[in-house]
Write a protein that holds these residues in place. Structure first.
Motif, PDB file in Angstrom:
ATOM      1  N   CYS A 134      -3.365   1.371   0.367  1.00 51.21           N
ATOM      2  CA  CYS A 134      -3.546   0.845   1.728  1.00 51.21           C
ATOM      3  C   CYS A 134      -4.651   1.573   2.474  1.00 51.21           C
ATOM      4  CB  CYS A 134      -2.234   0.961   2.507  1.00 51.21           C
ATOM      5  SG  CYS A 134      -0.969  -0.198   1.967  1.00 51.21           S
ATOM      6  N   LEU A 135      -4.623   2.886   2.435  1.00 57.41           N
ATOM      7  CA  LEU A 135      -5.628   3.665   3.162  1.00 57.41           C
ATOM      8  C   LEU A 135      -7.029   3.398   2.618  1.00 57.41           C
ATOM      9  CD1 LEU A 135      -3.616   6.982   3.481  1.00 57.41           C
ATOM     10  CD2 LEU A 135      -4.206   5.429   5.344  1.00 57.41           C
ATOM     11  N   GLN A 136      -7.135   3.350   1.283  1.00 58.04           N
ATOM     12  CA  GLN A 136      -8.460   3.126   0.705  1.00 58.04           C
ATOM     13  C   GLN A 136      -8.883   1.664   0.827  1.00 58.04           C
ATOM     14  OE1 GLN A 136      -9.042   4.826  -3.204  1.00 58.04           O
ATOM     15  NE2 GLN A 136     -11.088   3.930  -3.417  1.00 58.04           N
ATOM     16  N   TYR A 137      -7.936   0.753   0.891  1.00 65.73           N
ATOM     17  CA  TYR A 137      -8.267  -0.662   1.104  1.00 65.73           C
ATOM     18  C   TYR A 137      -9.111  -0.814   2.358  1.00 65.73           C
ATOM     19  CZ  TYR A 137      -7.555  -5.521   2.624  1.00 65.73           C
ATOM     20  OH  TYR A 137      -7.737  -6.808   3.063  1.00 65.73           O
ATOM     21  N   TRP A 138      -8.644  -0.222   3.458  1.00 65.98           N
ATOM     22  CA  TRP A 138      -9.381  -0.351   4.714  1.00 65.98           C
ATOM     23  C   TRP A 138     -10.706   0.408   4.659  1.00 65.98           C
ATOM     24  CZ3 TRP A 138      -7.989  -4.243   7.337  1.00 65.98           C
ATOM     25  CH2 TRP A 138      -6.653  -4.646   7.400  1.00 65.98           C
ATOM     26  N   ASP A 139     -10.714   1.528   3.975  1.00 64.92           N
ATOM     27  CA  ASP A 139     -11.962   2.288   3.829  1.00 64.92           C
ATOM     28  C   ASP A 139     -12.975   1.480   3.017  1.00 64.92           C
ATOM     29  OD1 ASP A 139     -13.149   5.000   4.406  1.00 64.92           O
ATOM     30  OD2 ASP A 139     -13.420   4.939   2.237  1.00 64.92           O
ATOM     31  N   ASN A 140     -12.505   0.887   1.917  1.00 64.04           N
ATOM     32  CA  ASN A 140     -13.391   0.074   1.091  1.00 64.04           C
ATOM     33  C   ASN A 140     -13.920  -1.150   1.835  1.00 64.04           C
ATOM     34  OD1 ASN A 140     -12.945   1.843  -1.001  1.00 64.04           O
ATOM     35  ND2 ASN A 140     -11.873   0.387  -2.326  1.00 64.04           N
ATOM     36  N   LYS A 141     -13.115  -1.668   2.772  1.00 69.13           N
ATOM     37  CA  LYS A 141     -13.533  -2.837   3.550  1.00 69.13           C
ATOM     38  C   LYS A 141     -14.501  -2.468   4.670  1.00 69.13           C
ATOM     39  CE  LYS A 141     -11.355  -6.498   3.369  1.00 69.13           C
ATOM     40  NZ  LYS A 141     -11.597  -7.793   2.678  1.00 69.13           N
ATOM     41  N   GLY A 142     -14.695  -1.153   4.871  1.00 64.50           N
ATOM     42  CA  GLY A 142     -15.613  -0.698   5.910  1.00 64.50           C
ATOM     43  C   GLY A 142     -14.989  -0.610   7.279  1.00 64.50           C
ATOM     44  N   THR A 143     -13.652  -0.683   7.342  1.00 65.19           N
ATOM     45  CA  THR A 143     -12.922  -0.569   8.631  1.00 65.19           C
ATOM     46  C   THR A 143     -11.798   0.454   8.465  1.00 65.19           C
ATOM     47  OG1 THR A 143     -11.538  -2.443   7.989  1.00 65.19           O
ATOM     48  CG2 THR A 143     -13.459  -2.906   9.389  1.00 65.19           C
ATOM     49  N   PRO A 144     -12.117   1.724   8.327  1.00 65.75           N
ATOM     50  CA  PRO A 144     -11.102   2.747   8.044  1.00 65.75           C
ATOM     51  C   PRO A 144      -9.958   2.750   9.072  1.00 65.75           C
ATOM     52  CG  PRO A 144     -13.316   3.665   7.874  1.00 65.75           C
ATOM     53  CD  PRO A 144     -13.468   2.309   8.481  1.00 65.75           C
ATOM     54  N   LYS A 145      -8.744   2.878   8.557  1.00 64.51           N
ATOM     55  CA  LYS A 145      -7.548   3.018   9.387  1.00 64.51           C
ATOM     56  C   LYS A 145      -6.724   4.157   8.813  1.00 64.51           C
ATOM     57  CE  LYS A 145      -7.146  -1.936  10.550  1.00 64.51           C
ATOM     58  NZ  LYS A 145      -6.188  -3.075  10.636  1.00 64.51           N
ATOM     59  N   ALA A 146      -6.217   5.004   9.674  1.00 60.56           N
ATOM     60  CA  ALA A 146      -5.530   6.202   9.178  1.00 60.56           C
ATOM     61  C   ALA A 146      -4.055   6.271   9.555  1.00 60.56           C
ATOM     62  CB  ALA A 146      -6.234   7.455   9.700  1.00 60.56           C
ATOM     63  N   LYS A 147      -3.613   5.423  10.485  1.00 61.99           N
ATOM     64  CA  LYS A 147      -2.226   5.530  10.950  1.00 61.99           C
ATOM     65  C   LYS A 147      -1.277   4.755  10.040  1.00 61.99           C
ATOM     66  CE  LYS A 147      -3.443   6.086  15.851  1.00 61.99           C
ATOM     67  NZ  LYS A 147      -3.336   5.493  17.206  1.00 61.99           N
ATOM     68  N   ILE A 148      -0.051   5.286   9.943  1.00 56.73           N
ATOM     69  CA  ILE A 148       0.983   4.655   9.121  1.00 56.73           C
ATOM     70  C   ILE A 148       2.249   4.509   9.951  1.00 56.73           C
ATOM     71  CG2 ILE A 148       2.456   4.924   7.078  1.00 56.73           C
ATOM     72  CD1 ILE A 148       0.105   6.344   5.739  1.00 56.73           C
ATOM     73  N   LEU A 149       2.927   3.398   9.758  1.00 57.53           N
ATOM     74  CA  LEU A 149       4.158   3.089  10.475  1.00 57.53           C
ATOM     75  C   LEU A 149       5.321   3.146   9.485  1.00 57.53           C
ATOM     76  CD1 LEU A 149       4.897   2.104  13.411  1.00 57.53           C
ATOM     77  CD2 LEU A 149       4.824  -0.233  12.469  1.00 57.53           C
ATOM     78  N   ALA A 150       6.460   3.728   9.918  1.00 60.34           N
ATOM     79  CA  ALA A 150       7.636   3.819   9.056  1.00 60.34           C
ATOM     80  C   ALA A 150       8.891   3.855   9.915  1.00 60.34           C
ATOM     81  CB  ALA A 150       7.555   5.062   8.178  1.00 60.34           C
ATOM     82  N   PHE A 151      10.040   3.733   9.283  1.00 60.18           N
ATOM     83  CA  PHE A 151      11.306   3.785   9.999  1.00 60.18           C
ATOM     84  C   PHE A 151      11.796   5.218  10.171  1.00 60.18           C
ATOM     85  CE2 PHE A 151      12.375  -0.691   8.418  1.00 60.18           C
ATOM     86  CZ  PHE A 151      12.178  -1.266   9.666  1.00 60.18           C
ATOM     87  N   LYS A 152      12.435   5.489  11.303  1.00 58.33           N
ATOM     88  CA  LYS A 152      13.158   6.740  11.466  1.00 58.33           C
ATOM     89  C   LYS A 152      14.258   6.795  10.401  1.00 58.33           C
ATOM     90  CE  LYS A 152      12.503   6.840  16.496  1.00 58.33           C
ATOM     91  NZ  LYS A 152      13.178   6.703  17.824  1.00 58.33           N
ATOM     92  N   GLU A 183       3.866   7.338  12.610  1.00 55.95           N
ATOM     93  CA  GLU A 183       4.640   6.833  13.738  1.00 55.95           C
ATOM     94  C   GLU A 183       5.938   6.219  13.221  1.00 55.95           C
ATOM     95  OE1 GLU A 183       4.523   3.795  17.543  1.00 55.95           O
ATOM     96  OE2 GLU A 183       2.654   4.316  16.512  1.00 55.95           O
ATOM     97  N   PHE A 184       7.060   6.723  13.713  1.00 56.39           N
ATOM     98  CA  PHE A 184       8.362   6.242  13.276  1.00 56.39           C
ATOM     99  C   PHE A 184       8.978   5.331  14.332  1.00 56.39           C
ATOM    100  CE2 PHE A 184       7.797  10.258  10.963  1.00 56.39           C
ATOM    101  CZ  PHE A 184       8.058   9.837   9.665  1.00 56.39           C
ATOM    102  N   ILE A 185       9.559   4.242  13.872  1.00 58.73           N
ATOM    103  CA  ILE A 185      10.209   3.286  14.783  1.00 58.73           C
ATOM    104  C   ILE A 185      11.675   3.117  14.375  1.00 58.73           C
ATOM    105  CG2 ILE A 185       8.087   2.043  15.312  1.00 58.73           C
ATOM    106  CD1 ILE A 185       8.975  -0.116  13.311  1.00 58.73           C
ATOM    107  N   ASP A 186      12.478   2.625  15.306  1.00 65.75           N
ATOM    108  CA  ASP A 186      13.894   2.386  15.051  1.00 65.75           C
ATOM    109  C   ASP A 186      14.081   1.185  14.123  1.00 65.75           C
ATOM    110  OD1 ASP A 186      14.876   4.441  16.751  1.00 65.75           O
ATOM    111  OD2 ASP A 186      14.587   3.143  18.500  1.00 65.75           O
TER     112      ASP A 186
END
Length: 433
Positions: A134-152, A183-186
């Motif tokens: 996922c992280l490298q997908y966005w980097d390879n597409k030229g739009t880097p994204k570094a944040k990740i979302l997960a459950f508490k 970032e953790f969500i309920d």
């Protein structure tokens, strides 16, 4: 030459437990005051047998991996045959039929449009690969994204990337300062789903959302409804956030369908598998992805390569064990057994749900969890956990509590009689412990 004075010598006067204590460091165990580890010498069906011949019902499938019973003769036969053909070969620059055949058979039965299989060694490494994809997908597409979302309260493994996307707990305490920010969500429910959808729609620079579908395993067998997860996945799609389904525990029938994500309308971009993949025979991990993700790594630019691999990637023996396990899983008798266990659990739930010591009880598919009422200690370190663990071992049942939470997650071949024996033992524990 090794220093003979430092060599551990086999002492014929010691039993296996005593020999173990001399040389072994066990997982999730404070070795200073650990109870002696029970020496298991063989397995058969839902049972394992110790050095003295005592039989135990493996009611937790040996950490959730065993789906068809121990020492299954068909899997054993297939593995033995493969050992005489090819035990292993480097998987960079080479391939072999067991790996190709497993991918060919696995992809069509997975939820959604999974297109490629990447092999690793276990659940944690399957998650590591998914995150890197996922992280490298966005980097390879030229739009880097570094944040990740997960459950508490999530748990995705014990390697550093997997720990980072897992809820902070005693498992991660020593390493929290070294884990990347997540970032953790309920968990979603009818009261918070609108807020969660709104929040996701406003997220920026978020690469992916990783989740355990329907059940958070190590977090306490916490269960939530598919319809709310579906809405989160839809919101992620609208916000251009990739989604990773960690089906390491839920895959291969545990939730009543072959995969938990079958119960969703919106399907994940990536799926992680392990545990039941080989029928519990040996380690193997799989990360699958859609064609869109795979194609983001196709380039004349070598820097867009997914630089990840393991020495035992796509081990032929493990792939053959998985193929044999799939043969058994896809038989009508296996699905009938899954439905039978599911129905038995549902009846038991109704029988004990009003007991004063039952704080909560929940079930999804072949998994049922009972949360014990306690005064204050409800954590993984609860003293009640040790009391319950020993209580059931004395009755010949392996139930490994998560703090004050008892769960049954058996191989599908378990008999009604053995299930009834486990249920009766839990009822007795509710009165005696």
């Amino acid at each position: 030459m090794p220093d003979s004075s430092k060599l551990h010598t086999l002492d014929s006067q010691l039993n296996l437990t005593e020999r173990d204590q001399k040389v072994i460091w066990h997982p999730y165990t404070q070795m200073k005051n650990a109870l002696p580890h029970i020496p298991i010498v063989r397995g058969e069906g839902v049972y394992v047998f110790d050095e003295d011949g005592k039989r135990y019902i493996d009611a937790v499938s040996s950490w959730w991996v065993n789906i068809h019973g121990h020492s299954h003769p068909y899997i054993a036969q297939r593995v033995a045959e493969q050992l005489n053909v090819l035990e292993h070969v480097i998987f960079a620059g080479f391939t072999h039929e067991p790996a190709v055949l497993l991918a060919e058979r696995l992809l069509p039965i997975l939820p959604g449009k999974q297109d490629k299989v990447f092999y690793t060694d276990n659940g944690s490494t399957a998650v590591e690969v998914a995150l890197k994809m996922c992280l490298q997908y966005w980097d390879n597409k030229g739009t880097p994204k570094a944040k990740i979302l997960a459950f508490k309260n999530a748990y995705h493994g014990d390697t550093f990337g997997a720990m980072s996307v897992s809820g902070r707990s005693i498992f991660t305490d020593a390493f929290n300062s070294l884990l990347f920010d997540v970032e953790f969500i309920d968990l979603p429910n009818e009261n918070n789903i609108s807020h969660l959808i709104s929040h996701i729609s406003n997220l920026k620079d978020t690469a992916c959302f990783i989740f355990e579908p329907l059940i958070l395993g190590s977090g306490g067998m916490l269960m939530y409804e598919a319809k709310y997860l579906d809405q989160l996945l839809s919101a992620c799609k609208d916000a251009a956030i990739l989604t990773i389904a960690d089906e390491v525990m839920t895959g291969f029938g545990r939730t009543g369908t072959y995969f938990a994500c079958e119960k969703l309308t919106n399907k994940p971009d990536i799926i992680c598998l392990s545990k039941g993949l080989t029928g519990g025979t040996m380690p193997l991990g799989v990360t699958t992805c859609t064609k869109e993700i795979f194609e983001a790594f196709l380039s004349d630019d070598k820097l867009k390569t997914l630089y990840h691999g393991h020495s035992f990637t796509a081990n032929p023996i493990a792939c053959v064990a998985s193929l044999a396990s799939l043969d058994i899983l896809l038989k009508s008798e296996t699905l009938q057994n899954i439905k039978r266990v599911e129905a038995k659990h549902a009846v038991f739930l109704e029988e004990i749900k009003t007991h004063p010591k039952v704080k909560a009880i929940r079930q999804t598919g072949t998994i049922i969890a009972i949360e014990w009422e306690t005064d204050n200690e409800t954590s993984y370190l609860s003293n009640l956990r040790n009391l319950l663990y020993s209580y059931f071992l004395n009755k010949g049942i392996i139930l490994r509590p998560l703090g004050n939470i008892i769960y049954i997650l058996p191989p599908y071949v378990i008999s009604d009689e053995d299930l009834d024996y486990i249920y009766a033992a839990i009822k007795s524990a509710l009165e005696e412990v």
